[in-house]
Scaffold this active site. Sequence first.
Site, PDB file in Angstrom:
ATOM      1  CB  SER A   1      -0.945  -0.059   1.210  1.00 15.29           C
ATOM      2  OG  SER A   1      -1.961   0.872   1.079  1.00 15.29           O
TER       3      SER A   1
ATOM      4  NE  ARG B   1      -8.397   1.726  10.407  1.00 19.30           N
ATOM      5  CZ  ARG B   1      -7.273   1.430   9.782  1.00 19.30           C
ATOM      6  NH1 ARG B   1      -6.767   2.268   8.901  1.00 19.30           N
ATOM      7  NH2 ARG B   1      -6.638   0.314  10.027  1.00 19.30           N
TER       8      ARG B   1
ATOM      9  CG  ASP C   1      -6.205  -3.979  -3.383  1.00 12.36           C
ATOM     10  OD1 ASP C   1      -7.086  -3.119  -3.185  1.00 12.36           O
ATOM     11  OD2 ASP C   1      -4.996  -3.784  -3.144  1.00 12.36           O
TER      12      ASP C   1
ATOM     13  CG  HIS D   1      -5.657  -2.461   0.281  1.00 14.84           C
ATOM     14  ND1 HIS D   1      -4.670  -2.366  -0.676  1.00 14.84           N
ATOM     15  CD2 HIS D   1      -5.258  -1.658   1.306  1.00 14.84           C
ATOM     16  CE1 HIS D   1      -3.730  -1.540  -0.256  1.00 14.84           C
ATOM     17  NE2 HIS D   1      -4.060  -1.107   0.948  1.00 14.84           N
ATOM     18  CG  ASP D   2      -6.319  -4.541   5.512  1.00 12.56           C
ATOM     19  OD1 ASP D   2      -5.423  -3.754   5.157  1.00 12.56           O
ATOM     20  OD2 ASP D   2      -7.104  -4.297   6.456  1.00 12.56           O
TER      21      ASP D   2
END
Length: 492
Positions: free
Chosen positions: A154, A223, A317, A350-351
């Site tokens: 990232s 968040r 992602d 993505h994570d």
Amino acid sequence: MSKMPGSVGTTRTEYVTFSEPLPLDSGAVLSPVTIAYETYGRLNREKSNAILICHALSGDAHAAGYHEGETRPGWWDGVIGPGKAFDTDRYFVICSNVIGGCKGSTGPSSINPATGRPYALEFPVITVRDMVRAQKRLIDHLGINCLAAVAGGSMGGMQALQWSVTYPEAVRKVIAIATTARSTAQQIAFNEVGRQAIMADPAWAGGAYPADRPPVQGLRLARMIGHITYLSDGAMREKFGRNLQGRSSVGYGFSTEFQVESYLHHQGETFTRRFDANSYLYITRALDYFDLAVDDSLAAGFAGAKASFLVVSVSSDWLYPPYQSEEIVNALAANGIPVHYCEIRSNYGHDGFLLEYGQLNYIIGTFLDHLLVRDVMETGIPTIVERASIHDASRIMIENGVNHLPVLSEKGDLAGIVTSWDIAKAVACDYGSLDEIMSRSVVTAAPDEPVAEVARRMEERSISALPVVDADRRVIGLISSDAISTLIGRCT
Ligand SMILES: CC(=O)SCCNC(=O)CCNC(=O)[C@H](O)C(C)(C)COP(=O)(O)OP(=O)(O)OC[C@H]1O[C@@H](n2cnc3c(N)ncnc32)[C@H](O)[C@@H]1OP(=O)(O)O
Ligand SMILES: N[C@@H](CCO)C(=O)O
């Protein structure tokens, strides 16, 4: 905590402060600059085994091992440690907190020496290149001229890419995961929504909130939005489906009813306990500005890069989709820069770069082991000039304990090679001059060739060592089958 197998054990964050002002892309300067960092493994005598790990938006210097009294390891512990991809038995691994952050490096919550109060919005706007400039200070401070690799996912991947163009001589390998070479409209859009959530919170107070009364509602919301983008539709469906939280039927109201809502509240809440709202603004802005293209061309942007690259995407992602990794690969390939590309198959979104340890260990481990001749060759090797005698050649070989002696022309480029076998033949056949015994058509290796290819060439030709030559056929080293087998033996 005692050292566990595969773990670097107990770790501690160190701090270094540089008083020399750090020039920033905005034209402002930052001074003093404190960098929080951790290191794992040992720096070798040549200082050639250092790997810099760069963190993502909310990360910190604590990438591996355990802090005293804590049970959660560092954020990339799955790939850093003895026997893992970033093998601390072989590499000296460094991870530092970015400037603009809130985990020990200078950021908006640090004290502004000009006012004696936290910088807040007086902190200068920073870019990914500024983060990398600060990391270069740290690397210089540690006495490292050239990093064996820079790696990250990232925003960490952006820093790794930035290193390759800002300091091309200072990095040999780049590992960029789940990232992009330029932020897209969608990425900027999500960052802006997060920032607006923070700035709309009255507690934000124009950024001048007291440390004990931060804008928690805004940061929590930022968040929650961000975290959705780190997951995938499939991961959310699999994790939560339409399950209700602590109830058996819907309540026809607006309290938290679904598990996914409860989960996002939890993620938002815990984030406010570990992150600073102003740092969120500054770091997301740095992400927005990130663009390695020159005149809208990524190929032009990477033109000066000298490292070899591993680019990795995560199939699910949608924040940094695989096509953005492919853009990086194409831009590098357009410059003839060595690049490997892998797509991690994962439902995590993505994570995935924080979770798919099996695939990451394999892909990164293979790439780092994908040694180049320059990583293995012996340097400072003896050579001999063309007009020397056989006696001179045998003396140099005995004095230096070598079996291969490159022969140089008067201009200094490679003219031939003489081996101990040639010397034995010369004695048996009573030859008098070096010219009679040396081989003139020399098989050579280039410093940027993969060791595996050179090993194949040596095997095919039954040659046990090759001179390594640069583009002008100047001898810069020697690669031998002995050195290769020693290395393989060490790595298994
Ligand atoms: C990249 C860097 O450089 S560093 C930054 C990386 N770190 C982070 O991003 C931290 C926050 N992010 C996360 O935790 C990420 O989800 C990951 C990727 C690191 C971890 O992923 P996973 O292991 O899949 O954890 P998951 O997303 O399921 O979250 C687990 C948490 O959700 C909580 N949770 C799960 N379901 C629910 C629910 N229905 N209601 C409330 N909370 C819930 C769990 O109790 C757990 O809480 P805890 O973390 O306080 O112990
Ligand atoms: N979970 C990661 C995602 C951003 O890449 C972070 O918070 O840093």
